[in-house]
Design an enzyme around this catalytic site. Structure first.
Site, PDB file in Angstrom:
ATOM      1  N   ASP A 195      -1.907 -16.553  -3.881  1.00  0.00           N
ATOM      2  CA  ASP A 195      -2.941 -17.083  -4.787  1.00  0.00           C
ATOM      3  C   ASP A 195      -3.389 -18.477  -4.347  1.00  0.00           C
ATOM      4  OD1 ASP A 195      -0.326 -17.711  -5.423  1.00  0.00           O
ATOM      5  OD2 ASP A 195      -0.587 -17.637  -7.597  1.00  0.00           O
TER       6      ASP A 195
ATOM      7  N   TYR B 230       0.869  -1.178   0.000  1.00  0.00           N
ATOM      8  CA  TYR B 230       0.000   0.000   0.000  1.00  0.00           C
ATOM      9  C   TYR B 230       0.906   1.228   0.000  1.00  0.00           C
ATOM     10  CZ  TYR B 230      -4.441  -2.404   0.372  1.00  0.00           C
ATOM     11  OH  TYR B 230      -5.545  -3.165   0.099  1.00  0.00           O
TER      12      TYR B 230
ATOM     13  N   ASP C  76      -5.304  -7.437   3.631  1.00  0.00           N
ATOM     14  CA  ASP C  76      -6.563  -6.725   3.422  1.00  0.00           C
ATOM     15  C   ASP C  76      -7.493  -7.571   2.554  1.00  0.00           C
ATOM     16  OD1 ASP C  76      -8.315  -4.659   3.714  1.00  0.00           O
ATOM     17  OD2 ASP C  76      -7.379  -3.361   2.227  1.00  0.00           O
TER      18      ASP C  76
ATOM     19  N   ASP D 153     -11.103  -9.899   3.733  1.00  0.00           N
ATOM     20  CA  ASP D 153     -12.458  -9.788   3.165  1.00  0.00           C
ATOM     21  C   ASP D 153     -12.958 -11.177   2.768  1.00  0.00           C
ATOM     22  OD1 ASP D 153     -12.459  -7.032   3.430  1.00  0.00           O
ATOM     23  OD2 ASP D 153     -13.166  -6.653   1.399  1.00  0.00           O
TER      24      ASP D 153
ATOM     25  N   LYS E 270       4.411 -14.119  -1.642  1.00  0.00           N
ATOM     26  CA  LYS E 270       4.434 -14.408  -3.082  1.00  0.00           C
ATOM     27  C   LYS E 270       5.904 -14.420  -3.506  1.00  0.00           C
ATOM     28  CE  LYS E 270       2.496 -15.086  -7.105  1.00  0.00           C
ATOM     29  NZ  LYS E 270       1.969 -16.437  -7.432  1.00  0.00           N
TER      30      LYS E 270
HETATM   31  P1  ATP Z   1     -13.431  -0.244   1.520  1.00  0.00           P
HETATM   32  O1  ATP Z   1     -12.564  -0.142   0.316  1.00  0.00           O
HETATM   33  O2  ATP Z   1     -13.733   1.054   2.194  1.00  0.00           O
HETATM   34  O3  ATP Z   1     -12.997  -1.334   2.466  1.00  0.00           O
HETATM   35  P2  ATP Z   1     -15.181  -1.921   0.030  1.00  0.00           P
HETATM   36  O4  ATP Z   1     -15.112  -1.486  -1.377  1.00  0.00           O
HETATM   37  O5  ATP Z   1     -14.370  -3.112   0.467  1.00  0.00           O
HETATM   38  O6  ATP Z   1     -14.873  -0.685   1.000  1.00  0.00           O
HETATM   39  P3  ATP Z   1     -17.568  -2.313   1.577  1.00  0.00           P
HETATM   40  O7  ATP Z   1     -18.018  -0.951   1.947  1.00  0.00           O
HETATM   41  O8  ATP Z   1     -16.888  -3.129   2.618  1.00  0.00           O
HETATM   42  O9  ATP Z   1     -16.702  -2.214   0.264  1.00  0.00           O
HETATM   43  O10 ATP Z   1     -18.821  -3.114   1.037  1.00  0.00           O
HETATM   44  C1  ATP Z   1     -18.704  -4.303   0.237  1.00  0.00           C
HETATM   45  C2  ATP Z   1     -20.089  -4.976   0.184  1.00  0.00           C
HETATM   46  O11 ATP Z   1     -20.368  -5.554   1.469  1.00  0.00           O
HETATM   47  C3  ATP Z   1     -21.233  -3.981  -0.101  1.00  0.00           C
HETATM   48  O12 ATP Z   1     -22.214  -4.600  -0.909  1.00  0.00           O
HETATM   49  C4  ATP Z   1     -21.791  -3.691   1.266  1.00  0.00           C
HETATM   50  O13 ATP Z   1     -23.164  -3.333   1.262  1.00  0.00           O
HETATM   51  C5  ATP Z   1     -21.564  -4.998   2.023  1.00  0.00           C
HETATM   52  N1  ATP Z   1     -21.323  -4.723   3.447  1.00  0.00           N
HETATM   53  C6  ATP Z   1     -20.213  -4.179   3.980  1.00  0.00           C
HETATM   54  N2  ATP Z   1     -20.355  -4.025   5.300  1.00  0.00           N
HETATM   55  C7  ATP Z   1     -21.603  -4.475   5.612  1.00  0.00           C
HETATM   56  C8  ATP Z   1     -22.352  -4.563   6.831  1.00  0.00           C
HETATM   57  N3  ATP Z   1     -21.846  -4.159   8.012  1.00  0.00           N
HETATM   58  N4  ATP Z   1     -23.587  -5.060   6.778  1.00  0.00           N
HETATM   59  C9  ATP Z   1     -24.108  -5.477   5.622  1.00  0.00           C
HETATM   60  N5  ATP Z   1     -23.455  -5.430   4.439  1.00  0.00           N
HETATM   61  C10 ATP Z   1     -22.220  -4.919   4.429  1.00  0.00           C
END
Ligand code: ATP
Length: 363
Positions: free
Chosen positions: A226, A140, A250, A254, A193
């Site tokens: 990967d 980052y 990060d 997710d 990696k």
């Molecule tokens: P960032 O880059 O800020 O981490 P992101 O692009 O990873 O953001 P998020 O805002 O985390 O995206 O959202 C990704 C998806 O997950 C969206 O569809 C969002 O509505 C869903 N989401 C995220 N957090 C929640 C939550 N607390 N409850 C329900 N849905 C969520």
């Protein structure tokens, strides 16, 4: 971490952030209040501080100096998500609010558990792992320089980003990972990696292996990033602690959050030896903001991680007890059938919050 007995009131910061932040942060505050009450602790003194789009309006800064100064005197704080992509320039191009705070306080460890909830809809039931993500360098580029950013465009058609891995930062994060593994299932997986990024992620892998030598009881393996995504989807329940650099961590967290049930349940703590910040792993979810449907679990469990960290810092079993009550309240509420839409339920954010408060009161 230094330990000293804490007897008086805890002072915690509240930074609502953007998007769903003003919905999920108050939910966490209500639940921590209920847990402190149930644990017989003095109520928390909450200190609200400006951050994000609201702070741009009021202070012409997404992370005002007043906020950073005030945080330094607090025991810890809850940070809501921010939607920095929607900020006007010049704020949009600056290091974002959480990056600014992490850098200012040297919060080098980002601890992101992914634990499947009983009664939740996990992809791999039994998932119970923790991603230990290095938080101050890696790929980052926006946090890799003293001034300016490590990402630049020499011509309109060429963009360059700089990645940094250092022995010092890797030793610190690897030590955090192995210490954590000693309190869990004694298994650390190093994610890198090194077949392509030979020097940078190769150094990360090698320093982690050196640190591993101090923990002979811990089983160690390593995978390329990967391959790791494949292993997580197939058998996330076979992993315990994953240690990796900033960007890989990060992305993996997710994925791990969704595997455990929903990104909406994935908590995280950012910490150094002296400061800690609770922050959900997810973003500000602007697509669902303002509708009272966001899942507050990630923010609530992040708050529980902060209480646990304070318990360790001050050797205070009462605040550890409050952390356990927050966690149990969430699990009890889900088990009793309360959940938000992302988990397949129909509860609103406030209804779910009430269900957790009721569960905490019931003990
Ligand atoms: P960032 O880059 O800020 O981490 P992101 O692009 O990873 O953001 P998020 O805002 O985390 O995206 O959202 C990704 C998806 O997950 C969206 O569809 C969002 O509505 C869903 N989401 C995220 N957090 C929640 C939550 N607390 N409850 C329900 N849905 C969520």
């Amino acid at each position: 971490m230094s330990t000293s007995q804490r007897t008086d009131q805890y002072n915690l910061g509240v930074l609502y952030g953007d998007g769903i932040g003003p919905e999920i942060v108050p939910s966490s505050v209500a639940i921590v209040d209920a847990a402190f009450d149930a644990a017989g602790l003095q109520p928390v003194k909450w200190v609200e501080l400006p951050l994000g789009a609201a702070a741009i309006e009021s202070h012409s800064a997404h992370t005002p100096t007043e906020t950073l100064d005030a945080l330094a005197d607090l025991d810890g704080w809850l940070l809501g998500p921010h939607d920095s992509a929607s900020y006007p320039e010049p704020y949009k191009s600056q290091l974002n609010p959480s990056g600014t705070i992490r850098k200012h306080f040297g919060l080098y460890a980002n601890i992101r558990p992914a634990k499947a909830l009983e009664g939740g809809n996990s992809v791999v039931p039994g998932t119970d792992l923790v991603i230990v993500r290095e938080n101050t360098e890696g790929f980052y580029a926006d946090r890799n320089t003293f001034a300016g950013t490590g990402e630049f465009m020499p011509t309109p058609d060429v963009a360059i980003a700089m990645g940094i891995i250092t022995r010092q930062a890797t030793e610190k994060i690897a030590t955090s990972a192995f210490e954590l593994a000693m309190r869990r299932d004694k298994h650390v997986t190093i994610v890198h990696k090194a077949n392509v990024l030979k020097l940078t992620t190769g150094l990360f892998r090698d320093v982690c292996r050196e640190v591993a030598a101090n923990y002979p009881e811990v089983r160690v393996d390593d995978f390329h990033i990967d391959a790791m995504t494949v292993h997580l989807v197939r058998k996330a329940d076979k992993f315990d602690v994953l240690v990796t650099e900033n960007m890989f961590g990060d992305i993996l967290s997710d994925l791990a959050g969704e595997i455990a049930g929903s990104l909406g349940i994935a908590p995280s703590l950012n910490s150094s030896e002296t400061h800690a910040m609770a922050q959900a792993a997810h973003g500000s979810a602007p697509d669902i903001a303002g509708r009272n449907i966001a899942n507050p679990i990630a923010m609530i469990l992040s708050s529980a991680m902060l209480l646990d960290w304070l318990g360790a810092k001050y050797d205070d079993n009462r605040v550890r007890d409050a952390a356990a009550r927050v966690e149990k309240g969430v699990f009890d509420a889900v088990r009793s059938g309360a959940s938000t839409g992302d988990l397949g339920g129909s509860a609103s954010t406030t209804e779910f919050t009430d269900a957790v408060v009721t569960a905490i009161k019931a003990g």
